[in-house]
Design a protein around this motif. Structure first.
Motif, short mmCIF file in Angstrom:
data_model
loop_
_atom_site.label_atom_id
_atom_site.label_comp_id
_atom_site.label_asym_id
_atom_site.label_seq_id
_atom_site.Cartn_x
_atom_site.Cartn_y
_atom_site.Cartn_z
N ASP A 168 -4.57 84.00 -6.86
CA ASP A 168 -3.83 82.94 -7.53
C ASP A 168 -4.42 81.56 -7.25
N ALA A 169 -4.85 81.34 -6.01
CA ALA A 169 -5.42 80.04 -5.64
C ALA A 169 -6.94 80.03 -5.73
N LYS A 170 -7.55 81.13 -6.16
CA LYS A 170 -9.01 81.26 -6.23
C LYS A 170 -9.65 80.89 -4.89
N ARG A 171 -9.17 81.57 -3.85
CA ARG A 171 -9.70 81.37 -2.50
C ARG A 171 -10.19 82.71 -1.96
N ALA A 172 -11.21 82.66 -1.13
CA ALA A 172 -11.72 83.87 -0.49
C ALA A 172 -12.20 83.54 0.92
N ILE A 173 -12.07 84.51 1.79
CA ILE A 173 -12.66 84.44 3.12
C ILE A 173 -13.65 85.59 3.20
N VAL A 174 -14.91 85.29 3.49
CA VAL A 174 -15.98 86.27 3.54
C VAL A 174 -16.37 86.48 5.00
N VAL A 175 -16.31 87.76 5.44
CA VAL A 175 -16.58 88.09 6.84
C VAL A 175 -17.60 89.22 6.93
N PRO A 176 -18.86 88.93 7.24
CA PRO A 176 -19.80 90.01 7.52
C PRO A 176 -19.54 90.53 8.94
N CYS A 177 -19.60 91.86 9.08
CA CYS A 177 -19.35 92.46 10.39
C CYS A 177 -20.00 93.83 10.45
N SER A 178 -20.12 94.36 11.64
CA SER A 178 -20.58 95.74 11.82
C SER A 178 -19.76 96.35 12.95
N TYR A 179 -19.52 97.65 12.82
CA TYR A 179 -18.74 98.35 13.84
C TYR A 179 -19.13 99.82 13.85
N ASP A 180 -18.96 100.42 15.00
CA ASP A 180 -19.40 101.80 15.24
C ASP A 180 -18.25 102.76 14.96
N MET A 181 -18.37 103.54 13.89
CA MET A 181 -17.33 104.49 13.54
C MET A 181 -17.38 105.76 14.38
N THR A 182 -18.44 105.95 15.20
CA THR A 182 -18.46 107.13 16.06
C THR A 182 -17.40 107.02 17.15
N THR A 183 -16.86 105.84 17.34
CA THR A 183 -15.77 105.64 18.32
C THR A 183 -14.45 105.33 17.62
N GLY A 184 -14.37 105.55 16.31
CA GLY A 184 -13.21 105.12 15.54
C GLY A 184 -12.26 106.21 15.08
N GLN A 185 -12.35 107.41 15.64
CA GLN A 185 -11.48 108.48 15.17
C GLN A 185 -10.00 108.16 15.40
N GLY A 186 -9.64 107.66 16.58
CA GLY A 186 -8.24 107.32 16.86
C GLY A 186 -7.72 106.25 15.92
N MET A 187 -8.56 105.28 15.61
CA MET A 187 -8.17 104.23 14.68
C MET A 187 -7.93 104.81 13.29
N SER A 188 -8.85 105.65 12.84
CA SER A 188 -8.72 106.24 11.50
C SER A 188 -7.48 107.11 11.39
N GLU A 189 -7.19 107.88 12.43
CA GLU A 189 -6.00 108.73 12.43
C GLU A 189 -4.73 107.90 12.38
N ALA A 190 -4.67 106.84 13.16
CA ALA A 190 -3.49 105.96 13.15
C ALA A 190 -3.33 105.30 11.78
N ALA A 191 -4.43 104.88 11.18
CA ALA A 191 -4.37 104.25 9.86
C ALA A 191 -3.85 105.24 8.81
N ALA A 192 -4.30 106.48 8.88
CA ALA A 192 -3.82 107.50 7.94
C ALA A 192 -2.32 107.73 8.13
N GLU A 193 -1.86 107.77 9.38
CA GLU A 193 -0.44 107.97 9.65
C GLU A 193 0.40 106.79 9.15
N GLU A 194 -0.09 105.58 9.36
CA GLU A 194 0.65 104.37 9.01
C GLU A 194 0.50 103.97 7.55
N GLY A 195 -0.55 104.45 6.89
CA GLY A 195 -0.79 104.11 5.49
C GLY A 195 -1.48 102.78 5.28
N ALA A 196 -2.04 102.22 6.34
CA ALA A 196 -2.77 100.95 6.25
C ALA A 196 -3.65 100.81 7.47
#
Length: 171
Positions: free
Chosen positions: A113-141
């Motif tokens: 609506d305001a034609k605004r954006a925040i751009v964030v380049p990042c990198s992260y290791d998904m080999t350590t992200g299983q618990g995060m992914s499972e929680a996200a699937a349970e919570e829906g976000a």
């Protein structure tokens, strides 16, 4: 220190070598191109560099938070705080790729609506992200937290579409 005694995380980072470096450089270039494109279309764009991004699960630390934790250096933390409005930014886009389980991502938070954006380049290791992914699937976000180096939470954005931000470790 012998190779066997070296921290496994350090060994993994070293093994990525040139592929990691080149993909990160390309991610940064593409983030700058995205900023330029948005600005040419008269968008107000804030570019924020994440010094470090972690995949955090509920069983880490003394909290029940999970998600992507983006650590912003002080010079970018101020920019983020000035630009971010949790009620205005309600869309996001993700651009990137996975190399050996490491996600190289440009995260774009959007206030259409305001034609605004925040751009964030990042990198992260998904080999350590299983618990995060499972929680996200349970919570829906999948939450993204933006915080300072000393731990102050500057903002939170909930990604209702999880898949563009995660990949199986062997993908």
């Amino acid at each position: 220190m012998s190779h066997e005694e070296q921290d496994p995380f350090v060994r993994r980072r070293e093994s990525l070598g040139e592929a990691h470096t080149k993909t990160w450089e390309r991610t940064l270039e593409e983030a700058r191109m995205l900023v330029d494109e948005r600005e040419e279309d008269d968008w107000a764009v804030t570019y924020v560099m994440s010094a470090h991004t972690d995949t955090v699960s509920k069983d880490m630390g003394e909290h029940d938070r999970f998600g992507l934790m983006h650590v912003l250096p002080n010079n970018y933390a101020d920019r983020f705080s000035e630009a971010f409005d949790p009620d205005g930014f309600d869309e996001f886009l993700v651009y990137g790729t996975s190399v050996n389980g490491v996600m190289f991502v440009i995260l774009e938070l959007i206030d259409p609506d305001a034609k605004r954006a925040i751009v964030v380049p990042c990198s992260y290791d998904m080999t350590t992200g299983q618990g995060m992914s499972e929680a996200a699937a349970e919570e829906g976000a999948l939450p993204s937290y933006f915080k300072t180096i000393d731990g102050e939470i500057l903002g939170r954005f909930d990604h209702e579409e999880i898949e563009p931000l995660v990949t199986p470790p062997n993908a």
